[in-house]
Design a protein around this motif. Structure first.
Motif, mmCIF file in Angstrom:
data_model
loop_
_atom_site.group_PDB
_atom_site.id
_atom_site.type_symbol
_atom_site.label_atom_id
_atom_site.label_comp_id
_atom_site.label_asym_id
_atom_site.label_seq_id
_atom_site.Cartn_x
_atom_site.Cartn_y
_atom_site.Cartn_z
ATOM 1 N N GLY A 115 -2.669 9.960 -11.684
ATOM 2 C CA GLY A 115 -3.660 9.058 -11.117
ATOM 3 C C GLY A 115 -3.257 8.530 -9.769
ATOM 4 O O GLY A 115 -2.243 8.935 -9.200
ATOM 5 N N PHE A 116 -4.080 7.616 -9.252
ATOM 6 C CA PHE A 116 -3.791 7.022 -7.957
ATOM 7 C C PHE A 116 -4.278 5.591 -7.896
ATOM 8 O O PHE A 116 -5.097 5.149 -8.701
ATOM 9 C CB PHE A 116 -4.406 7.846 -6.813
ATOM 10 N N ALA A 117 -3.768 4.891 -6.912
ATOM 11 C CA ALA A 117 -4.225 3.533 -6.606
ATOM 12 C C ALA A 117 -4.312 3.396 -5.099
ATOM 13 O O ALA A 117 -3.486 3.933 -4.362
ATOM 14 C CB ALA A 117 -3.269 2.495 -7.179
ATOM 15 N N TYR A 118 -5.318 2.681 -4.664
ATOM 16 C CA TYR A 118 -5.499 2.344 -3.248
ATOM 17 C C TYR A 118 -5.414 0.821 -3.189
ATOM 18 O O TYR A 118 -6.229 0.132 -3.813
ATOM 19 C CB TYR A 118 -6.849 2.847 -2.751
ATOM 20 N N ILE A 119 -4.423 0.330 -2.472
ATOM 21 C CA ILE A 119 -4.083 -1.084 -2.523
ATOM 22 C C ILE A 119 -4.087 -1.681 -1.121
ATOM 23 O O ILE A 119 -3.527 -1.111 -0.186
ATOM 24 C CB ILE A 119 -2.680 -1.257 -3.145
ATOM 25 N N ILE A 120 -4.703 -2.853 -1.013
ATOM 26 C CA ILE A 120 -4.712 -3.602 0.245
ATOM 27 C C ILE A 120 -4.037 -4.942 -0.038
ATOM 28 O O ILE A 120 -4.420 -5.642 -0.971
ATOM 29 C CB ILE A 120 -6.149 -3.855 0.753
ATOM 30 N N SER A 121 -3.059 -5.276 0.753
ATOM 31 C CA SER A 121 -2.337 -6.517 0.538
ATOM 32 C C SER A 121 -2.274 -7.295 1.849
ATOM 33 O O SER A 121 -1.965 -6.734 2.897
ATOM 34 C CB SER A 121 -0.924 -6.216 0.030
ATOM 35 N N ARG A 122 -2.573 -8.570 1.746
ATOM 36 C CA ARG A 122 -2.528 -9.436 2.929
ATOM 37 C C ARG A 122 -2.142 -10.828 2.485
ATOM 38 O O ARG A 122 -2.779 -11.403 1.600
ATOM 39 C CB ARG A 122 -3.881 -9.467 3.635
ATOM 40 N N GLN A 123 -1.105 -11.340 3.112
ATOM 41 C CA GLN A 123 -0.578 -12.660 2.781
ATOM 42 C C GLN A 123 -0.296 -12.746 1.288
ATOM 43 O O GLN A 123 0.515 -11.986 0.782
ATOM 44 C CB GLN A 123 -1.491 -13.750 3.314
ATOM 45 N N LYS A 124 -0.977 -13.614 0.565
ATOM 46 C CA LYS A 124 -0.651 -13.810 -0.849
ATOM 47 C C LYS A 124 -1.574 -13.072 -1.814
ATOM 48 O O LYS A 124 -1.476 -13.234 -3.028
ATOM 49 C CB LYS A 124 -0.653 -15.306 -1.169
ATOM 50 N N LEU A 125 -2.485 -12.248 -1.287
ATOM 51 C CA LEU A 125 -3.457 -11.557 -2.128
ATOM 52 C C LEU A 125 -3.302 -10.043 -2.025
ATOM 53 O O LEU A 125 -3.229 -9.492 -0.925
ATOM 54 C CB LEU A 125 -4.887 -11.949 -1.725
ATOM 55 N N THR A 126 -3.261 -9.394 -3.177
ATOM 56 C CA THR A 126 -3.245 -7.933 -3.250
ATOM 57 C C THR A 126 -4.498 -7.499 -4.003
ATOM 58 O O THR A 126 -4.748 -7.939 -5.123
ATOM 59 C CB THR A 126 -1.976 -7.430 -3.963
ATOM 60 N N TYR A 127 -5.265 -6.635 -3.351
ATOM 61 C CA TYR A 127 -6.521 -6.151 -3.919
ATOM 62 C C TYR A 127 -6.344 -4.691 -4.305
ATOM 63 O O TYR A 127 -5.962 -3.855 -3.483
ATOM 64 C CB TYR A 127 -7.639 -6.298 -2.887
ATOM 65 N N ILE A 128 -6.596 -4.400 -5.559
ATOM 66 C CA ILE A 128 -6.561 -3.016 -6.025
ATOM 67 C C ILE A 128 -7.969 -2.471 -5.817
ATOM 68 O O ILE A 128 -8.866 -2.688 -6.628
ATOM 69 C CB ILE A 128 -6.103 -2.933 -7.495
ATOM 70 N N PHE A 129 -8.148 -1.815 -4.686
ATOM 71 C CA PHE A 129 -9.457 -1.342 -4.254
ATOM 72 C C PHE A 129 -9.932 -0.213 -5.172
ATOM 73 O O PHE A 129 -11.072 -0.209 -5.633
ATOM 74 C CB PHE A 129 -9.337 -0.867 -2.810
ATOM 75 N N TYR A 130 -9.047 0.743 -5.425
ATOM 76 C CA TYR A 130 -9.370 1.848 -6.324
ATOM 77 C C TYR A 130 -8.188 2.110 -7.243
ATOM 78 O O TYR A 130 -7.035 2.061 -6.814
ATOM 79 C CB TYR A 130 -9.668 3.138 -5.546
ATOM 80 N N LEU A 131 -8.495 2.387 -8.491
ATOM 81 C CA LEU A 131 -7.503 2.799 -9.478
ATOM 82 C C LEU A 131 -8.176 3.859 -10.331
ATOM 83 O O LEU A 131 -9.265 3.619 -10.872
ATOM 84 C CB LEU A 131 -7.075 1.613 -10.351
ATOM 85 N N ALA A 132 -7.551 5.017 -10.427
ATOM 86 C CA ALA A 132 -8.134 6.103 -11.225
ATOM 87 C C ALA A 132 -7.031 6.851 -11.956
ATOM 88 O O ALA A 132 -5.930 7.022 -11.433
ATOM 89 C CB ALA A 132 -8.911 7.074 -10.331
ATOM 90 N N VAL A 133 -7.362 7.269 -13.161
ATOM 91 C CA VAL A 133 -6.460 8.075 -13.979
ATOM 92 C C VAL A 133 -7.173 9.380 -14.291
ATOM 93 O O VAL A 133 -8.391 9.394 -14.539
ATOM 94 C CB VAL A 133 -6.085 7.327 -15.283
ATOM 95 N N ASN A 134 -6.430 10.461 -14.277
ATOM 96 C CA ASN A 134 -6.955 11.779 -14.612
ATOM 97 C C ASN A 134 -7.769 11.666 -15.903
ATOM 98 O O ASN A 134 -7.274 11.157 -16.913
ATOM 99 C CB ASN A 134 -5.775 12.741 -14.776
ATOM 100 N N SER A 135 -9.011 12.133 -15.875
ATOM 101 C CA SER A 135 -9.918 11.987 -17.024
ATOM 102 C C SER A 135 -9.350 12.632 -18.289
ATOM 103 O O SER A 135 -9.626 12.173 -19.394
ATOM 104 C CB SER A 135 -11.299 12.553 -16.696
ATOM 105 N N GLU A 136 -8.550 13.665 -18.155
ATOM 106 C CA GLU A 136 -7.962 14.332 -19.319
ATOM 107 C C GLU A 136 -6.815 13.525 -19.929
ATOM 108 O O GLU A 136 -6.397 13.800 -21.050
ATOM 109 C CB GLU A 136 -7.479 15.723 -18.937
ATOM 110 N N LEU A 137 -6.313 12.544 -19.196
ATOM 111 C CA LEU A 137 -5.159 11.764 -19.658
ATOM 112 C C LEU A 137 -5.509 10.323 -20.005
ATOM 113 O O LEU A 137 -4.634 9.558 -20.420
ATOM 114 C CB LEU A 137 -4.060 11.779 -18.584
#
Length: 164
Positions: A42-64
């Motif tokens: 899978g993957f994650a797309y993460i944006i972090s600024r100062q004290k906040l981290t935003y998990i913009f996208y999180l995906a896991v292989n559909s077969e797993l």
């Protein structure tokens, strides 16, 4: 990752692939692939600024899916950004939606992993999202600033409005 991105997220929730790639070169933005030995899980797309981290996208292989990989990815992210407040957006629970069961399942997954549903509803690119948080709630302005940082000169396009 590109194939999974297009399979996992509906068109109205995606930003252009090239934009993701270009922005991931910025400091504090990461596009991370996760593997179990040599298997891409899978993957994650993460944006972090100062004290906040935003998990913009999180995906896991559909077969797993269902094998604990999503939780493991989140635990890795929590370690990487230790001490941060985390935000994630999900489709609001709506029993009339075509994917109502999937929406409920997604919220339960995040709740099992320490997220709490906030009272914040956001409108982004014409799509309404419920906001969830982990390790403490976040301020609306911190999220707006984070998205503006991500968008740069295109912040007018990536505008976030909170619905009260």
């Amino acid at each position: 990752m590109k194939k999974m991105y297009f399979e996992a997220f509906p068109k109205e929730e995606r930003v252009p692939w090239m934009w993701l790639m270009m922005q991931s070169r910025k400091q504090f933005i990461e596009f991370i692939a996760f593997y179990d030995d040599d298997q891409f899980v899978g993957f994650a797309y993460i944006i972090s600024r100062q004290k906040l981290t935003y998990i913009f996208y999180l995906a896991v292989n559909s077969e797993l899916r269902g094998g604990g990989y999503g939780s493991k990815i989140l635990q890795d992210i929590f370690k990487m950004y230790e001490g941060q407040h985390f935000a994630i957006s999900v489709e609001p629970i709506d029993d009339t939606a075509d994917n109502a069961a999937q929406r409920r399942s997604r919220v339960k997954f995040y709740e099992r992993n320490g997220f709490t549903m906030s009272s914040k509803l956001a409108l982004e690119q014409g799509v309404k999202y419920s906001m969830m948080h982990h390790n403490g709630d976040f301020e609306k302005q911190d999220y707006i600033d984070l998205i503006a940082y991500y968008a740069g000169i295109f912040s007018g396009i990536f505008k976030t409005e909170f619905i009260d």
